[in-house]
Motif scaffolding. Sequence first.
Motif, PDB file in Angstrom:
ATOM      1  N   VAL A 175       4.228  17.613  10.122  1.00  0.00           N
ATOM      2  CA  VAL A 175       3.927  16.560   9.143  1.00  0.00           C
ATOM      3  C   VAL A 175       3.680  15.230   9.850  1.00  0.00           C
ATOM      4  N   TYR A 176       4.474  14.928  10.870  1.00  0.00           N
ATOM      5  CA  TYR A 176       4.208  13.724  11.665  1.00  0.00           C
ATOM      6  C   TYR A 176       2.792  13.762  12.234  1.00  0.00           C
ATOM      7  N   HIS A 177       2.390  14.928  12.721  1.00  0.00           N
ATOM      8  CA  HIS A 177       1.041  15.079  13.287  1.00  0.00           C
ATOM      9  C   HIS A 177      -0.017  14.819  12.217  1.00  0.00           C
ATOM     10  N   MET A 178       0.185  15.336  11.022  1.00  0.00           N
ATOM     11  CA  MET A 178      -0.774  15.101   9.943  1.00  0.00           C
ATOM     12  C   MET A 178      -0.866  13.617   9.599  1.00  0.00           C
ATOM     13  N   VAL A 179       0.279  12.941   9.536  1.00  0.00           N
ATOM     14  CA  VAL A 179       0.282  11.521   9.191  1.00  0.00           C
ATOM     15  C   VAL A 179      -0.421  10.712  10.274  1.00  0.00           C
ATOM     16  N   LEU A 180      -0.147  11.009  11.524  1.00  0.00           N
ATOM     17  CA  LEU A 180      -0.787  10.270  12.610  1.00  0.00           C
ATOM     18  C   LEU A 180      -2.298  10.515  12.644  1.00  0.00           C
ATOM     19  N   ARG A 181      -2.706  11.749  12.348  1.00  0.00           N
ATOM     20  CA  ARG A 181      -4.147  12.009  12.268  1.00  0.00           C
ATOM     21  C   ARG A 181      -4.764  11.247  11.085  1.00  0.00           C
ATOM     22  N   GLY A 182      -4.025  11.140   9.995  1.00  0.00           N
ATOM     23  CA  GLY A 182      -4.499  10.333   8.873  1.00  0.00           C
ATOM     24  C   GLY A 182      -4.646   8.869   9.241  1.00  0.00           C
ATOM     25  N   LEU A 183      -3.715   8.347  10.052  1.00  0.00           N
ATOM     26  CA  LEU A 183      -3.843   6.970  10.518  1.00  0.00           C
ATOM     27  C   LEU A 183      -5.022   6.821  11.473  1.00  0.00           C
ATOM     28  N   LEU A 186      -4.126  14.793   1.715  1.00  0.00           N
ATOM     29  CA  LEU A 186      -3.147  13.865   2.272  1.00  0.00           C
ATOM     30  C   LEU A 186      -3.789  12.913   3.271  1.00  0.00           C
ATOM     31  N   GLN A 187      -4.574  13.441   4.190  1.00  0.00           N
ATOM     32  CA  GLN A 187      -5.186  12.589   5.203  1.00  0.00           C
ATOM     33  C   GLN A 187      -6.256  11.679   4.607  1.00  0.00           C
ATOM     34  N   ASN A 188      -6.970  12.150   3.594  1.00  0.00           N
ATOM     35  CA  ASN A 188      -7.951  11.280   2.937  1.00  0.00           C
ATOM     36  C   ASN A 188      -7.266  10.131   2.206  1.00  0.00           C
ATOM     37  N   THR A 189      -6.110  10.415   1.599  1.00  0.00           N
ATOM     38  CA  THR A 189      -5.360   9.347   0.937  1.00  0.00           C
ATOM     39  C   THR A 189      -4.843   8.335   1.947  1.00  0.00           C
ATOM     40  N   LEU A 190      -4.359   8.809   3.072  1.00  0.00           N
ATOM     41  CA  LEU A 190      -3.899   7.895   4.121  1.00  0.00           C
ATOM     42  C   LEU A 190      -5.049   7.062   4.681  1.00  0.00           C
ATOM     43  N   ILE A 199      -4.410   5.562  20.932  1.00  0.00           N
ATOM     44  CA  ILE A 199      -3.449   6.564  20.465  1.00  0.00           C
ATOM     45  C   ILE A 199      -2.025   6.018  20.542  1.00  0.00           C
ATOM     46  N   LEU A 200      -1.695   5.348  21.640  1.00  0.00           N
ATOM     47  CA  LEU A 200      -0.352   4.789  21.767  1.00  0.00           C
ATOM     48  C   LEU A 200      -0.119   3.661  20.766  1.00  0.00           C
ATOM     49  N   ARG A 201      -1.164   2.920  20.404  1.00  0.00           N
ATOM     50  CA  ARG A 201      -1.013   1.902  19.373  1.00  0.00           C
ATOM     51  C   ARG A 201      -0.679   2.528  18.027  1.00  0.00           C
ATOM     52  N   ILE A 202      -1.318   3.654  17.720  1.00  0.00           N
ATOM     53  CA  ILE A 202      -1.004   4.349  16.464  1.00  0.00           C
ATOM     54  C   ILE A 202       0.441   4.832  16.477  1.00  0.00           C
ATOM     55  N   MET A 203       0.887   5.371  17.617  1.00  0.00           N
ATOM     56  CA  MET A 203       2.288   5.785  17.713  1.00  0.00           C
ATOM     57  C   MET A 203       3.223   4.590  17.606  1.00  0.00           C
ATOM     58  N   GLN A 204       2.846   3.481  18.197  1.00  0.00           N
ATOM     59  CA  GLN A 204       3.702   2.297  18.159  1.00  0.00           C
ATOM     60  C   GLN A 204       3.811   1.733  16.747  1.00  0.00           C
ATOM     61  N   GLN A 205       2.746   1.848  15.960  1.00  0.00           N
ATOM     62  CA  GLN A 205       2.757   1.285  14.614  1.00  0.00           C
ATOM     63  C   GLN A 205       3.599   2.098  13.640  1.00  0.00           C
ATOM     64  N   VAL A 206       4.163   3.221  14.085  1.00  0.00           N
ATOM     65  CA  VAL A 206       5.122   3.942  13.240  1.00  0.00           C
ATOM     66  C   VAL A 206       6.269   3.016  12.860  1.00  0.00           C
ATOM     67  N   GLY A 207       6.707   2.184  13.804  1.00  0.00           N
ATOM     68  CA  GLY A 207       7.745   1.211  13.493  1.00  0.00           C
ATOM     69  C   GLY A 207       7.298   0.184  12.477  1.00  0.00           C
ATOM     70  N   TYR A 208       6.027  -0.206  12.516  1.00  0.00           N
ATOM     71  CA  TYR A 208       5.498  -1.157  11.538  1.00  0.00           C
ATOM     72  C   TYR A 208       5.564  -0.599  10.127  1.00  0.00           C
ATOM     73  N   PHE A 209       5.358   0.711   9.992  1.00  0.00           N
ATOM     74  CA  PHE A 209       5.382   1.334   8.676  1.00  0.00           C
ATOM     75  C   PHE A 209       6.801   1.645   8.186  1.00  0.00           C
ATOM     76  N   ASP A 258       3.580   1.030  -5.891  1.00  0.00           N
ATOM     77  CA  ASP A 258       2.873   2.041  -5.111  1.00  0.00           C
ATOM     78  C   ASP A 258       2.884   1.630  -3.643  1.00  0.00           C
ATOM     79  N   PRO A 259       3.838   2.089  -2.859  1.00  0.00           N
ATOM     80  CA  PRO A 259       3.865   1.739  -1.433  1.00  0.00           C
ATOM     81  C   PRO A 259       2.817   2.514  -0.669  1.00  0.00           C
ATOM     82  N   ASP A 260       2.655   2.141   0.570  1.00  0.00           N
ATOM     83  CA  ASP A 260       1.756   2.873   1.459  1.00  0.00           C
ATOM     84  C   ASP A 260       2.306   4.280   1.660  1.00  0.00           C
ATOM     85  N   LEU A 261       1.439   5.262   1.466  1.00  0.00           N
ATOM     86  CA  LEU A 261       1.878   6.653   1.593  1.00  0.00           C
ATOM     87  C   LEU A 261       2.390   6.941   2.991  1.00  0.00           C
ATOM     88  N   ALA A 262       1.817   6.293   3.997  1.00  0.00           N
ATOM     89  CA  ALA A 262       2.282   6.522   5.364  1.00  0.00           C
ATOM     90  C   ALA A 262       3.736   6.095   5.524  1.00  0.00           C
TER      91      ALA A 262
END
Length: 562
Positions: A457-465, A86-90, A374-384, A125-129
Amino acid sequence: LYRQAAIRAKLEDASAAMLQRNWLRHRDYEKFAANKREKGEADKRTSTMLVAIYSATAILRNFVHPWFRHLPKDLQDVLQSIKNPLQNTLASMPLTGKLGNEELGKRGLRIAHERNLHYDQSGKDPDLASHLLISVSRHLLSHVPAEDFAATVRWACYDIGHEAVRLNKQKGHFTQEIIPVGKEIPPHAGDRSSTLYKDLAHIQSRSDRQLQTSTESLPCLFLKRLPKHLKHVYLTAEVLITMRQALNSPSLSADDHLMFQGVDAAAGAQLMEIIGSELDHRLPLDWPKVCGTVASLATQASTHMNDLKADLDKSVTKPKKKTKGSKGKKEKGKAVKEEPSKAKEEPSKAKEQGEEQNEASEGGTLSHFNRAAILRIMQQVGYFMVDQDHITKAVLAQRGEDVDDLATLATTGMKDKDDKKPRGVRQSRFVAVTDRLFQLADSDQQDHTSFVLAVVVYHMVLRGLMMRVQYHRSAIALQKRYRYLKTGNTRRQQIAPAIIIQRFWRGLGTRLRMMYMDDAAAKIQHNFRAWRWNRNCRRLLNSVMVAQRVFKGALVRMWLRR
């Protein structure tokens, strides 16, 4: 007549302008009132989702979330099998938006275009994130009606974006305290946090070992700056879930007294050590004895977090003066006698810091994420997640919820605004597996299992980002190096003939200059010799003339005497 016509035309223009201004003002006010009403309704439903994302972001320094141990065994096995793929795909997706920029709260020069605010995903095929975040959020907000889900997610992402900016503006940092569970106090029998990361070491990838975060306590930062109601939900969930799992009491509520659940002084100290290790901050071990219930314990922890003071940066703080002579030695000796536990912890802390430095040096600066990153990655959740209508409708249709008269997406597809043909969304196998895991979590005896699974799962996705950003940084570094070498080779190939031409031209110029100097020297020598010869000749001529004149005078005088 002309004057009356001119006055009438002016009155008509002024009346039209006034009507337009009043209408626009009324329309904007209605829009503002509708947005405010919608946000007020959404704020009542987003606390669970916000706390889940904040809890996942605060523990990004670990390759898996500590709550992974709270999940049932079958869910853990499935998550272990899909974590790395999952994280490699992200991470393999190209970086878009503002994910790679760390300028929070201001308009960045490189990301000033409006296209960085909206994620335009075309194709099936949308972005998996995006797909996974929306799917998990729908499971987490299952109580929200389908027609209100998109608005709820939009306002939740709005809060996340503004909260990230507020967190980044915190001056100073909160010291991170690494608390190894079971080292000072025997671990609790119902909790396996002391051996969690050793048991899951086989799923730690190379990228997981390379990713490094700043040495500050992000949970303390979140709990210091979050709004009061979100802070209360965060700490209540932290304490209640830990207590339920450790005591194996699914029916434990926030108002139940801990003494009746078998929590004595030793068990309370063990549980507080576990909570402190997850918050990266050492908490008093006697709180369960003083605070009888989970709610009062969470309130006490919230008050403690409010009273925390951030340490100023090294550039701001002044160095402390060292004590001279025997006073410093005595004070050090007293400190060792009064706090022997701290003296014992110093070697272990130094060892841990050394290991962290070795790991950081292995990953390098490309794998280091500071607070802003790290906060930028959290903020970009809205972008996705925001304005992804086709993915949102696909998620709702997959759950059997009718949206815009669509019963299923697999057969009919989604209609795009510009295309008359329906646009479908292909579901990833990771999304299907996640949906199945949430179905199993909903039927678990612990009613918090779905929330814990969402956080994991949120943690896994954020680590993938984070891995996606790391790959982007690595690609930029390689491109810069390649361009430097390519430009250098091109310059060297172009410079070599120029150097040869310059060498020959400079040699020719030197030889010509030497020839001109030799000719000039020869001419100077010729002229000097002629001038010297003429000078000697004039001297001899003058001498001969004087001698002749004297001789002739003497001869004439001799003739006259005779």
